[in-house]
Scaffold this active site. Sequence first.
Site, mmCIF file in Angstrom:
data_model
loop_
_atom_site.group_PDB
_atom_site.id
_atom_site.type_symbol
_atom_site.label_atom_id
_atom_site.label_comp_id
_atom_site.label_asym_id
_atom_site.label_seq_id
_atom_site.Cartn_x
_atom_site.Cartn_y
_atom_site.Cartn_z
ATOM 1 C CB ALA A 81 -0.933 0.005 1.205
ATOM 2 C CG HIS A 180 -4.890 -8.527 -2.291
ATOM 3 N ND1 HIS A 180 -4.344 -7.677 -1.345
ATOM 4 C CD2 HIS A 180 -4.606 -9.791 -1.869
ATOM 5 C CE1 HIS A 180 -3.748 -8.401 -0.400
ATOM 6 N NE2 HIS A 180 -3.896 -9.675 -0.701
#
Length: 313
Positions: A81, A180
Amino acid sequence: MTEIFGYWKFGYWLLFDDWPACAKPRLPKHHAAGRRFGEGRCLEFGDLIRLSSEGGPMTKQIEEVARLILASKSLVVFGGAGLSTESGIPDFRSPGGVWDRYDPEAFYFQKFISSEASREKYWQMATEMYEPMKKAQPNPAHLAIAELEKLGKLDCVITQNIDGLHHKAGNSEERIIELHGTAMHVTCLNCKKRYDRDEIQGRLRKGTKVPYCDDCGGPLKPATISFGQSMPERETEEAYRRSSTCDLFIVIGSSLVVQPAASMPLVAKRNGAKLVIINRDSTPYDDMADMVINGQAGSTMASILNNVKKGLL
């Protein structure tokens, strides 16, 4: 050029001012965390930074990582992230993020497939998350990773992010493993037909609450992995395979706490790879890493790339 004076303490460079004669260093506020500055930022008396202007410890670390890349035959980059936030995409788990306004438990995959109301609420949340991703552009870390591929120094990039920025940066699709999934596409949960995300967002703007497949009528969902949804089998297996066969594994912008993805550096290390971690904060695997750089992904990777290019001349 202004000469910078400082000394190494607690893993940082503590700068002090030489303009007033015999000035003594003073600790800034929040000393334990330190104040981080990027290259080119103005420095003030007492600032605590990780990078000196001339050949400090950070410079040597960057040179060593570049040397490892030059020597590598199979480099795997693992992105988290921290890469996205440097492109202006909010960290949805941080205070003020999406999960402050929505209850994560309301978006479990099982609720999505069983309830029309849950699907409607999911698409409201997903639309809010998508807008900043759509506008985001690759930062210097993404561009450096793409350039490593062009230089023939990248086996693949394994990413936990769903923003598609590695594609925008120029990495080839076959070298990107999206653990993801991706928010850039939408998939029918029944027939697996794939839609461009903007097409579906257009339906929502026209008043559709929950989009359904044109072919089979099945529910449409962004091609991301939701809470409670199984990890993509092909991508997960390929990520583990690449991790186990690489000779250099570089983590960029990940806290390495989200499983099973976070175990991949351990797989690489146990199979003989060198492990480099570039992250703003510490991670559970710092002690086993061959090199840890606590800093911004963009400026760090840009500096590493410059050194790699010099080594290829």
